[in-house]
Scaffold this motif. Structure first.
Motif, PDB file in Angstrom:
ATOM      1  N   GLU A   1       0.848  -1.185   0.000  1.00  0.00           N
ATOM      2  CA  GLU A   1       0.000   0.000   0.000  1.00  0.00           C
ATOM      3  C   GLU A   1       0.886   1.238   0.000  1.00  0.00           C
ATOM      4  O   GLU A   1       1.555   1.545   0.986  1.00  0.00           O
ATOM      5  N   GLU A   2       0.912   1.948  -1.126  1.00  0.00           N
ATOM      6  CA  GLU A   2       1.727   3.148  -1.210  1.00  0.00           C
ATOM      7  C   GLU A   2       1.107   4.264  -0.372  1.00  0.00           C
ATOM      8  O   GLU A   2      -0.116   4.374  -0.261  1.00  0.00           O
ATOM      9  N   PRO A   3       1.961   5.113   0.221  1.00  0.00           N
ATOM     10  CA  PRO A   3       1.426   6.199   1.052  1.00  0.00           C
ATOM     11  C   PRO A   3       0.729   7.259   0.215  1.00  0.00           C
ATOM     12  O   PRO A   3       1.089   7.491  -0.950  1.00  0.00           O
ATOM     13  N   LEU A   4      -0.248   7.898   0.799  1.00  0.00           N
ATOM     14  CA  LEU A   4      -0.926   9.025   0.162  1.00  0.00           C
ATOM     15  C   LEU A   4      -0.233  10.305   0.611  1.00  0.00           C
ATOM     16  O   LEU A   4      -0.361  10.714   1.766  1.00  0.00           O
ATOM     17  N   ILE A   5       0.518  10.910  -0.279  1.00  0.00           N
ATOM     18  CA  ILE A   5       1.365  12.052   0.052  1.00  0.00           C
ATOM     19  C   ILE A   5       0.684  13.343  -0.380  1.00  0.00           C
ATOM     20  O   ILE A   5       0.303  13.509  -1.540  1.00  0.00           O
ATOM     21  N   ALA A   6       0.538  14.280   0.570  1.00  0.00           N
ATOM     22  CA  ALA A   6      -0.124  15.549   0.278  1.00  0.00           C
ATOM     23  C   ALA A   6       0.844  16.605  -0.248  1.00  0.00           C
ATOM     24  O   ALA A   6       0.427  17.540  -0.937  1.00  0.00           O
ATOM     25  N   SER A   7       2.134  16.481   0.083  1.00  0.00           N
ATOM     26  CA  SER A   7       3.131  17.422  -0.442  1.00  0.00           C
ATOM     27  C   SER A   7       3.124  17.361  -1.968  1.00  0.00           C
ATOM     28  O   SER A   7       2.829  16.323  -2.556  1.00  0.00           O
ATOM     29  N   GLU A   8       3.473  18.476  -2.605  1.00  0.00           N
ATOM     30  CA  GLU A   8       3.397  18.526  -4.064  1.00  0.00           C
ATOM     31  C   GLU A   8       4.381  17.574  -4.738  1.00  0.00           C
ATOM     32  O   GLU A   8       4.112  17.038  -5.806  1.00  0.00           O
ATOM     33  N   ALA A   9       5.536  17.366  -4.115  1.00  0.00           N
ATOM     34  CA  ALA A   9       6.531  16.428  -4.650  1.00  0.00           C
ATOM     35  C   ALA A   9       7.192  15.695  -3.492  1.00  0.00           C
ATOM     36  O   ALA A   9       7.316  16.240  -2.386  1.00  0.00           O
ATOM     37  N   ALA A  10       7.600  14.460  -3.757  1.00  0.00           N
ATOM     38  CA  ALA A  10       8.245  13.667  -2.707  1.00  0.00           C
ATOM     39  C   ALA A  10       9.006  12.518  -3.334  1.00  0.00           C
ATOM     40  O   ALA A  10       8.723  12.097  -4.464  1.00  0.00           O
ATOM     41  N   ILE A  11       9.982  12.017  -2.583  1.00  0.00           N
ATOM     42  CA  ILE A  11      10.722  10.841  -3.031  1.00  0.00           C
ATOM     43  C   ILE A  11      11.268  10.121  -1.813  1.00  0.00           C
ATOM     44  O   ILE A  11      11.564  10.741  -0.779  1.00  0.00           O
ATOM     45  N   LEU A  12      11.377   8.804  -1.930  1.00  0.00           N
ATOM     46  CA  LEU A  12      12.019   7.972  -0.911  1.00  0.00           C
ATOM     47  C   LEU A  12      13.020   7.083  -1.634  1.00  0.00           C
ATOM     48  O   LEU A  12      12.646   6.365  -2.565  1.00  0.00           O
ATOM     49  N   ILE A  13      14.287   7.143  -1.220  1.00  0.00           N
ATOM     50  CA  ILE A  13      15.295   6.295  -1.852  1.00  0.00           C
ATOM     51  C   ILE A  13      16.045   5.495  -0.795  1.00  0.00           C
ATOM     52  O   ILE A  13      16.082   5.877   0.385  1.00  0.00           O
ATOM     53  N   ASP A  14      16.625   4.385  -1.232  1.00  0.00           N
ATOM     54  CA  ASP A  14      17.529   3.621  -0.386  1.00  0.00           C
ATOM     55  C   ASP A  14      18.880   4.336  -0.399  1.00  0.00           C
ATOM     56  O   ASP A  14      19.439   4.616  -1.463  1.00  0.00           O
ATOM     57  N   GLU A  15      19.394   4.641   0.777  1.00  0.00           N
ATOM     58  CA  GLU A  15      20.627   5.419   0.867  1.00  0.00           C
ATOM     59  C   GLU A  15      21.829   4.679   0.276  1.00  0.00           C
ATOM     60  O   GLU A  15      22.715   5.279  -0.328  1.00  0.00           O
ATOM     61  N   LYS A  16      21.880   3.356   0.440  1.00  0.00           N
ATOM     62  CA  LYS A  16      23.040   2.598  -0.031  1.00  0.00           C
ATOM     63  C   LYS A  16      23.050   2.469  -1.551  1.00  0.00           C
ATOM     64  O   LYS A  16      24.059   2.731  -2.197  1.00  0.00           O
ATOM     65  N   SER A  17      21.933   2.053  -2.108  1.00  0.00           N
ATOM     66  CA  SER A  17      21.899   1.752  -3.543  1.00  0.00           C
ATOM     67  C   SER A  17      21.406   2.912  -4.393  1.00  0.00           C
ATOM     68  O   SER A  17      21.654   2.956  -5.597  1.00  0.00           O
ATOM     69  N   GLY A  18      20.671   3.838  -3.790  1.00  0.00           N
ATOM     70  CA  GLY A  18      20.076   4.922  -4.552  1.00  0.00           C
ATOM     71  C   GLY A  18      18.779   4.540  -5.245  1.00  0.00           C
ATOM     72  O   GLY A  18      18.188   5.357  -5.953  1.00  0.00           O
ATOM     73  N   GLN A  19      18.313   3.311  -5.036  1.00  0.00           N
ATOM     74  CA  GLN A  19      17.063   2.883  -5.678  1.00  0.00           C
ATOM     75  C   GLN A  19      15.882   3.697  -5.162  1.00  0.00           C
ATOM     76  O   GLN A  19      15.783   3.999  -3.971  1.00  0.00           O
ATOM     77  N   ILE A  20      14.986   4.034  -6.080  1.00  0.00           N
ATOM     78  CA  ILE A  20      13.792   4.796  -5.717  1.00  0.00           C
ATOM     79  C   ILE A  20      12.717   3.827  -5.224  1.00  0.00           C
ATOM     80  O   ILE A  20      12.310   2.917  -5.945  1.00  0.00           O
ATOM     81  N   LEU A  21      12.259   4.035  -4.006  1.00  0.00           N
ATOM     82  CA  LEU A  21      11.213   3.195  -3.421  1.00  0.00           C
ATOM     83  C   LEU A  21       9.834   3.822  -3.580  1.00  0.00           C
ATOM     84  O   LEU A  21       8.827   3.110  -3.585  1.00  0.00           O
ATOM     85  N   PHE A  22       9.809   5.148  -3.697  1.00  0.00           N
ATOM     86  CA  PHE A  22       8.537   5.856  -3.909  1.00  0.00           C
ATOM     87  C   PHE A  22       8.851   7.204  -4.539  1.00  0.00           C
ATOM     88  O   PHE A  22       9.863   7.830  -4.225  1.00  0.00           O
ATOM     89  N   GLY A  23       7.971   7.640  -5.417  1.00  0.00           N
ATOM     90  CA  GLY A  23       8.140   8.958  -6.008  1.00  0.00           C
ATOM     91  C   GLY A  23       6.818   9.604  -6.342  1.00  0.00           C
ATOM     92  O   GLY A  23       5.886   8.942  -6.799  1.00  0.00           O
ATOM     93  N   LYS A  24       6.720  10.891  -6.082  1.00  0.00           N
ATOM     94  CA  LYS A  24       5.583  11.699  -6.515  1.00  0.00           C
ATOM     95  C   LYS A  24       6.161  12.984  -7.119  1.00  0.00           C
ATOM     96  O   LYS A  24       6.808  13.769  -6.419  1.00  0.00           O
ATOM     97  N   ASN A  25       5.986  13.168  -8.401  1.00  0.00           N
ATOM     98  CA  ASN A  25       6.550  14.320  -9.111  1.00  0.00           C
ATOM     99  C   ASN A  25       8.038  14.507  -8.774  1.00  0.00           C
ATOM    100  O   ASN A  25       8.479  15.631  -8.459  1.00  0.00           O
ATOM    101  N   PRO A  26       8.836  13.450  -8.829  1.00  0.00           N
ATOM    102  CA  PRO A  26      10.231  13.559  -8.370  1.00  0.00           C
ATOM    103  C   PRO A  26      11.107  14.456  -9.234  1.00  0.00           C
ATOM    104  O   PRO A  26      12.155  14.911  -8.774  1.00  0.00           O
TER     105      PRO A  26
END
Length: 391
Positions: free
Chosen positions: A34-59
């Motif tokens: 279940e992906e989070p419902l993000i109210a901010s206009e843009a957002a991103i979550l990445i893994d610090e080690k690999s840089g892989q994107i785990l979630f993005g909204k208007n990244p």
């Protein structure tokens, strides 16, 4: 009797049907994300080690980051300057508007202390003092830091100042902010300052204790595992936030841009962190891991990191040219790494050794020829000398 029997059959079928629905629901729930419902206009979550994107909204939407700019200023200063250098504060730095650490004109402060004031108390005066120390002026600083950021992989960032006060051309993206934070977190000095919760500040005109503005870091909003953070706000950017956190083997970076309120920014951030820690895990491939494909040997020349959903079953495949592919049960490509062809390296080394040996052999042969020639010439000269004496 027959009616009661039919009732029992219907009841049994109904129970079985409900059990099937419940079981199926549980199975779906166990495997779904279940992906989070993000109210901010843009957002991103990445893994610090690999840089892989785990979630993005208007990244990749270009936006004003406000004081999140100071993360870039800090790592640029750490890498370009010397932390023990003493910086003299100018009138330009003293008169800057917004959040300050109340530096005085002519005050002499170490670069390290300025970076601490920049990150912990978001000092705009510290930012200007740093830019003038590094590059002579804010304008030259902007030119140089943009080149610096491009060299480390940022594609959509243009900074015109070191602090993030609003300017129409001062833009970046959630993706680029995550990248620069990931890069900066590899530096121990930055990590220490970025994670500092409080600092005794003894200034020429201001003696106080600085407390980080980031509520998750200073535990005003409790959240286990937060390792660093930076806040930002100007009217045009709304509330901006960067947070780093670690639990078990997973370290993540969360960025939120243009939240309408501070509470929304923090709520979105907590949702992103929960999402990352609930559903993902990081796995490592150790340095020197061997893979043999078609009588050719490939190895990893460093520790490799990749992040997967906890529900994923992964497979590893190495192509003929040594590309290691990580795929999930749906054959989606999660990550890929280029391995080193050890066989080719060995062949190259053997060829170089053989070539070197041939070269040495030829050199020795030439030496012998030169020696033989020299002896022959000496003998001829001696014979000629004896002939002359007899005559």
């Amino acid at each position: 009797m027959e009616f009661n029997f039919m009732k029992k059959i219907v009841a049994t079928i109904l129970i079985i049907f409900l059990l099937c629905i419940t079981f199926n629901y549980k199975m779906i729930g166990a495997n779904s994300i279940e992906e989070p419902l993000i109210a901010s206009e843009a957002a991103i979550l990445i893994d610090e080690k690999s840089g892989q994107i785990l979630f993005g909204k208007n990244p990749d939407q270009k936006m004003n980051p406000a004081s999140l700019t100071k993360i870039a200023t800090a790592i640029y200063a750490i890498e370009r300057g010397k932390l023990e250098d003493v910086v003299t504060v100018s009138e330009n730095a003293r008169e800057i508007e917004g959040t300050r650490v109340y530096l005085e004109i002519g005050e002499r402060v170490t670069l390290k202390k300025l970076i601490q004031g920049l990150l912990i108390n978001s000092g705009n005066d510290a930012a200007v003092a740093i830019s003038e120390y590094l590059d002579g002026s804010e304008q030259q600083f902007a030119n140089n830091i943009n080149k610096y950021l491009q060299n480390i992989g940022l594609q959509d960032t243009n900074f015109v100042n070191p602090h993030g006060l609003y300017h129409i051309d001062h833009k970046t993206t959630a993706r680029d902010l995550a990248k620069i934070t990931q890069y900066a977190m590899k530096n121990n000095d930055f990590r220490e300052m970025f994670g500092t919760k409080e600092l005794q500040w003894d200034g020429e005109s201001w003696d106080t204790t600085l407390y980080t503005h980031h509520k998750l870091l200073r535990e005003e909003i409790p959240y286990e595992g937060v390792t660093g953070g930076k806040t930002g706000f100007v009217d045009q950017s709304g509330f901006t936030l960067i947070t780093t956190a670690t639990k078990s083997d997973l370290s993540v970076i969360a960025v939120t841009l243009k939240a309408q309120t501070e509470d929304i920014a923090y709520h979105d951030t907590v949702d992103l962190l929960d999402y990352g820690f609930d559903y993902f895990t990081t796995e490592d491939i150790p340095e020197g891991q061997r893979y043999e494909i078609n009588n050719r040997l490939f190895i990893s020349n460093e520790t490799l990191h990749f992040t997967i959903s906890k529900n994923d079953t992964i497979t590893k495949h190495v192509t003929d040219n040594g590309l290691l592919e990580i795929r999930n049960q749906n054959q989606d490509l999660i990550a890929s790494f280029q391995l080193v062809n050890v066989t080719q390296l060995k062949e190259n080394v053997e060829y170089m050794i053989e070539a070197k040996e041939d070269s040495i052999k030829k050199q020795n042969e030439n030496k012998y020829l030169i020696l033989f020639g020299s002896i022959l010439i000496i003998c001829l000269l001696l014979l000629e000398n004896r002939r002359i004496k007899r005559s």
